[in-house]
Design a protein around this motif. Sequence first.
Motif, PDB file in Angstrom:
ATOM      1  N   UNK A  89       6.294 -21.669   4.640  1.00 36.00           N
ATOM      2  CA  UNK A  89       5.903 -20.621   5.584  1.00 36.00           C
ATOM      3  C   UNK A  89       5.745 -21.201   6.988  1.00 36.00           C
ATOM      4  N   UNK A  90       5.157 -22.391   7.067  1.00 36.94           N
ATOM      5  CA  UNK A  90       4.960 -23.031   8.370  1.00 36.94           C
ATOM      6  C   UNK A  90       6.309 -23.358   9.027  1.00 36.94           C
ATOM      7  N   UNK A  91       7.235 -23.883   8.240  1.00 34.48           N
ATOM      8  CA  UNK A  91       8.557 -24.217   8.792  1.00 34.48           C
ATOM      9  C   UNK A  91       9.288 -22.964   9.267  1.00 34.48           C
ATOM     10  N   UNK A  92       9.126 -21.869   8.536  1.00 34.58           N
ATOM     11  CA  UNK A  92       9.742 -20.608   8.955  1.00 34.58           C
ATOM     12  C   UNK A  92       9.196 -20.172  10.307  1.00 34.58           C
ATOM     13  N   UNK A  93       7.898 -20.361  10.501  1.00 32.51           N
ATOM     14  CA  UNK A  93       7.290 -20.018  11.777  1.00 32.51           C
ATOM     15  C   UNK A  93       7.784 -20.906  12.900  1.00 32.51           C
ATOM     16  N   UNK A  94       7.939 -22.196  12.616  1.00 25.56           N
ATOM     17  CA  UNK A  94       8.420 -23.131  13.633  1.00 25.56           C
ATOM     18  C   UNK A  94       9.859 -22.842  14.046  1.00 25.56           C
ATOM     19  N   UNK A  95      10.674 -22.400  13.096  1.00 31.70           N
ATOM     20  CA  UNK A  95      12.072 -22.098  13.392  1.00 31.70           C
ATOM     21  C   UNK A  95      12.224 -20.781  14.166  1.00 31.70           C
ATOM     22  N   UNK A  96      11.291 -19.866  13.948  1.00 32.53           N
ATOM     23  CA  UNK A  96      11.421 -18.529  14.535  1.00 32.53           C
ATOM     24  C   UNK A  96      10.939 -18.451  15.980  1.00 32.53           C
TER      25      UNK A  96
END
Length: 420
Positions: A89-96
């Motif tokens: 979830x954290x990586x998804x936020x960083x990519x977005x």
Amino acid sequence: MKAKWVVRALLLFVVYAAAMFVYIFISDNSGVPETLRGTVADPSTFMSQRELYLSEGYSKTRNFLYFIMTPFEWLIYLVILLTGLSRLFERAGQKSSKWAAGQTTVYLLFLTFTASLVMLPLRYVSYWVSKQYGLSTQPVSEWLKHHAIDLCFDFGWSFIMVSIIYFFIRRSVKRWWMYVWMATIPLMLFYSFVKPEIIDPLYNDFTPIENKQLEEKILALADQAGIPAEHVYEVKMAGQTNTMNAYVTGIGSNTRIVLWDTTLQQLSEGEILFVMAHEMGHYVKKDVYRGMILYFAITFVSFWIVAKLMNRIIRKYGKALHIERLEAIHSLPLYLLLSSVVLFASDPLSNMVSRHEENLADQYALELIGNEKDAISTFQALAKTSLSETNPPLLVKWFRYSHPPLIDRIYNVKKQEKKE
């Protein structure tokens, strides 16, 4: 190794749920004391056999659901950590997004949606039980609407709190918990002030009470109690529930006297005045402010305990939980899990204080109204419409009852009557 942890957590939850099932459904741990049998406090004297049967079934089912829903939420957060979902979830936020606020928003969307989706069946079962026993009159569509409002409100509140928590964690790993606690004080005061005007109307329609003669009598009581209220509000609840409620809400100039329309429909005028006198007792005795002080004291201790536990757990089990460091937002499920555990453990203390305040409010209402008959009939009516246990098991009383059991409230009225 991590799979074993998940299996062990699931087994532990199943064992706990089984133990609670035995305690609530099988153990004979409640009933009317011998000294009160046959008195006005004995539910068999004012409830039919069918009502007694429904009350027992409904109370036990709701108690069981209560005791498994919160630990089930802990299990969800633990599994999210052990499976590495929180890191994803954290990586998804960083990519977005390159902005911290955007990353937090995306992370919370994934976490909130996942936890809510898994919890939804249990929440629906709770709603379905109320519907089957005739307490809820709410259509599924309306229940889903309110559930959606809850999710949106919880998401907004979570975004504010999470932003504050990780802002201070990144600036002081040792003292963040104290700064967060200090930041929550003005937030909670602001929430208490705007709740009657902004939050409550999101869920229900509030209108001035239609019975103006009754309003005059209630406002006369309010004047005696020194409550700065110019109107009594009626909230439309008959389309959602058959239960009753009344309260004085808000602080300062936003204080409101509120009655559910179900209360107006099911109680006599004398009973309604007793209910309102009870609620005014809370205002007179400053219970709202004492409650806030207790809340702030409990949250102070809770933040301190959670901060200590998070540091120790991350040092010892960080690798297994996929937590690299405390200040990373993927540690949030651990914070939520520990906070929930600590607050759950504090419920008996909060409820004990609340029950004491409710007893004092009952005494105030009796002094103001001076009608023990209306007081007793009010409590009996509440027991019948809510299908609540008049004398619950000890653990249920500790964790669930912010009000004294109705058998105690009726008995206290009779004691007061004998003194006079």
